[in-house]
Design a protein around this motif. Structure first.
Motif, mmCIF file in Angstrom:
data_model
loop_
_atom_site.group_PDB
_atom_site.id
_atom_site.type_symbol
_atom_site.label_atom_id
_atom_site.label_comp_id
_atom_site.label_asym_id
_atom_site.label_seq_id
_atom_site.Cartn_x
_atom_site.Cartn_y
_atom_site.Cartn_z
ATOM 1 N N PHE A 192 0.797 -1.220 0.000
ATOM 2 C CA PHE A 192 0.000 0.000 0.000
ATOM 3 C C PHE A 192 0.835 1.277 0.000
ATOM 4 O O PHE A 192 0.623 2.172 -0.806
ATOM 5 N N TRP A 193 1.776 1.417 0.939
ATOM 6 C CA TRP A 193 2.444 2.698 1.136
ATOM 7 C C TRP A 193 3.300 3.108 -0.049
ATOM 8 O O TRP A 193 3.342 4.285 -0.418
ATOM 9 N N ARG A 194 3.986 2.169 -0.654
ATOM 10 C CA ARG A 194 4.815 2.527 -1.812
ATOM 11 C C ARG A 194 3.926 2.901 -2.996
ATOM 12 O O ARG A 194 4.219 3.830 -3.741
ATOM 13 N N ARG A 195 2.833 2.168 -3.189
ATOM 14 C CA ARG A 195 1.892 2.520 -4.261
ATOM 15 C C ARG A 195 1.280 3.893 -3.999
ATOM 16 O O ARG A 195 1.167 4.717 -4.906
ATOM 17 N N PHE A 196 0.908 4.147 -2.741
ATOM 18 C CA PHE A 196 0.347 5.441 -2.362
ATOM 19 C C PHE A 196 1.356 6.564 -2.632
ATOM 20 O O PHE A 196 1.008 7.616 -3.182
ATOM 21 N N GLY A 197 2.610 6.327 -2.249
ATOM 22 C CA GLY A 197 3.663 7.321 -2.475
ATOM 23 C C GLY A 197 3.845 7.640 -3.947
ATOM 24 O O GLY A 197 3.995 8.805 -4.332
ATOM 25 N N ALA A 198 3.833 6.613 -4.791
ATOM 26 C CA ALA A 198 3.973 6.824 -6.238
ATOM 27 C C ALA A 198 2.801 7.636 -6.777
ATOM 28 O O ALA A 198 2.995 8.550 -7.600
ATOM 29 N N ASN A 199 1.592 7.322 -6.317
ATOM 30 C CA ASN A 199 0.416 8.085 -6.757
ATOM 31 C C ASN A 199 0.482 9.529 -6.279
ATOM 32 O O ASN A 199 0.108 10.448 -7.014
ATOM 33 N N ILE A 221 1.503 15.300 -7.518
ATOM 34 C CA ILE A 221 2.271 16.536 -7.344
ATOM 35 C C ILE A 221 2.978 16.922 -8.648
ATOM 36 O O ILE A 221 2.879 18.059 -9.110
ATOM 37 N N ILE A 222 3.680 15.963 -9.250
ATOM 38 C CA ILE A 222 4.499 16.248 -10.433
ATOM 39 C C ILE A 222 3.650 16.576 -11.663
ATOM 40 O O ILE A 222 4.016 17.434 -12.465
ATOM 41 N N ILE A 223 2.528 15.903 -11.821
ATOM 42 C CA ILE A 223 1.664 16.134 -12.984
ATOM 43 C C ILE A 223 0.503 17.065 -12.631
ATOM 44 O O ILE A 223 0.189 17.994 -13.367
ATOM 45 N N GLY A 224 -0.143 16.815 -11.503
ATOM 46 C CA GLY A 224 -1.349 17.559 -11.148
ATOM 47 C C GLY A 224 -1.125 19.031 -10.873
ATOM 48 O O GLY A 224 -1.884 19.877 -11.340
ATOM 49 N N VAL A 225 -0.085 19.356 -10.119
ATOM 50 C CA VAL A 225 0.152 20.758 -9.769
ATOM 51 C C VAL A 225 0.477 21.595 -11.010
ATOM 52 O O VAL A 225 -0.159 22.624 -11.243
ATOM 53 N N PRO A 226 1.443 21.164 -11.856
ATOM 54 C CA PRO A 226 1.691 21.946 -13.079
ATOM 55 C C PRO A 226 0.454 22.038 -13.976
ATOM 56 O O PRO A 226 0.186 23.095 -14.551
ATOM 57 N N LEU A 227 -0.309 20.951 -14.078
ATOM 58 C CA LEU A 227 -1.537 20.984 -14.885
ATOM 59 C C LEU A 227 -2.529 21.997 -14.344
ATOM 60 O O LEU A 227 -3.146 22.732 -15.115
ATOM 61 N N ALA A 228 -2.685 22.031 -13.027
ATOM 62 C CA ALA A 228 -3.609 22.986 -12.416
ATOM 63 C C ALA A 228 -3.154 24.424 -12.684
ATOM 64 O O ALA A 228 -3.969 25.294 -12.986
ATOM 65 N N ALA A 250 -12.269 20.318 -17.507
ATOM 66 C CA ALA A 250 -12.160 19.148 -18.382
ATOM 67 C C ALA A 250 -10.739 18.981 -18.908
ATOM 68 O O ALA A 250 -10.249 17.855 -19.017
ATOM 69 N N PHE A 251 -10.056 20.073 -19.219
ATOM 70 C CA PHE A 251 -8.675 19.994 -19.721
ATOM 71 C C PHE A 251 -7.792 19.222 -18.738
ATOM 72 O O PHE A 251 -7.099 18.285 -19.107
ATOM 73 N N THR A 252 -7.832 19.630 -17.471
ATOM 74 C CA THR A 252 -7.022 18.988 -16.438
ATOM 75 C C THR A 252 -7.399 17.516 -16.291
ATOM 76 O O THR A 252 -6.530 16.648 -16.211
ATOM 77 N N ASN A 253 -8.698 17.230 -16.281
ATOM 78 C CA ASN A 253 -9.166 15.851 -16.121
ATOM 79 C C ASN A 253 -8.749 14.980 -17.297
ATOM 80 O O ASN A 253 -8.310 13.836 -17.115
ATOM 81 N N VAL A 254 -8.880 15.491 -18.516
ATOM 82 C CA VAL A 254 -8.528 14.712 -19.715
ATOM 83 C C VAL A 254 -7.033 14.440 -19.755
ATOM 84 O O VAL A 254 -6.598 13.310 -19.996
ATOM 85 N N VAL A 255 -6.213 15.465 -19.510
ATOM 86 C CA VAL A 255 -4.755 15.270 -19.548
ATOM 87 C C VAL A 255 -4.315 14.300 -18.450
ATOM 88 O O VAL A 255 -3.492 13.411 -18.697
ATOM 89 N N SER A 256 -4.876 14.416 -17.262
ATOM 90 C CA SER A 256 -4.548 13.487 -16.172
ATOM 91 C C SER A 256 -4.936 12.057 -16.532
ATOM 92 O O SER A 256 -4.173 11.116 -16.296
#
Length: 135
Positions: free
Chosen positions: A9-16, A21-28, A41-47
């Motif tokens: 769980f924890w390693r998978r959680f950390g990767a997510n 952070i790496i993708i979501g924050v710049p996208l936002a 929709a742009f943010t949701n589609v790219v994610s």
């Protein structure tokens, strides 16, 4: 596959979390600059496309998974293809959505407690998350 290589769980959680952070924050930020808000929709589609396609083109990795030394694999040990990722993300996502998140909680317990560390979306797609041997 060898179950001691499966990731808990924890390693998978950390990767997510790293992916968020790496993708979501710049996208936002980009979305806010272009559209005036960070949730559209742009943010949701790219994610969605990132989580669907990057593992296909990058051998089961996302940026967060690569940093954490883990990757998605099919049960035969091969990297996921587009069909596998569609099952994992779209069908798995639908299950999580129609159960109003209850299946997400069940999946978290499955990853934490099952010997094979597989979540509901792993069973749907025939996948497992494993250590990549880099550590």
């Amino acid at each position: 596959m060898d179950h001691h290589m499966n990731v808990g769980f924890w390693r998978r959680f950390g990767a997510n979390l790293l992916d968020a952070i790496i993708i979501g924050v710049p996208l936002a930020i980009i979305s806010f600059v272009i559209f005036g808000n960070g949730d559209n929709a742009f943010t949701n589609v790219v994610s969605f496309l990132y989580s669907l396609l990057i593992p296909v083109f990058w051998g089961g990795y996302t940026i967060g998974k690569k940093i954490c030394g883990i990757q998605i694999r099919r049960l035969d040990g091969t990297p996921p293809g587009i069909g596998t990722m569609l099952l994992r993300n779209v069908v798995g996502g639908l299950i999580y959505g129609i159960t109003f998140g209850v299946a997400v909680i069940v999946s978290a317990f499955m990853v934490g407690l099952r010997q094979d560390k597989r979540a509901i979306h792993d069973f749907i797609a025939g996948t497992v998350v494993v250590h990549d041997g880099s550590e």
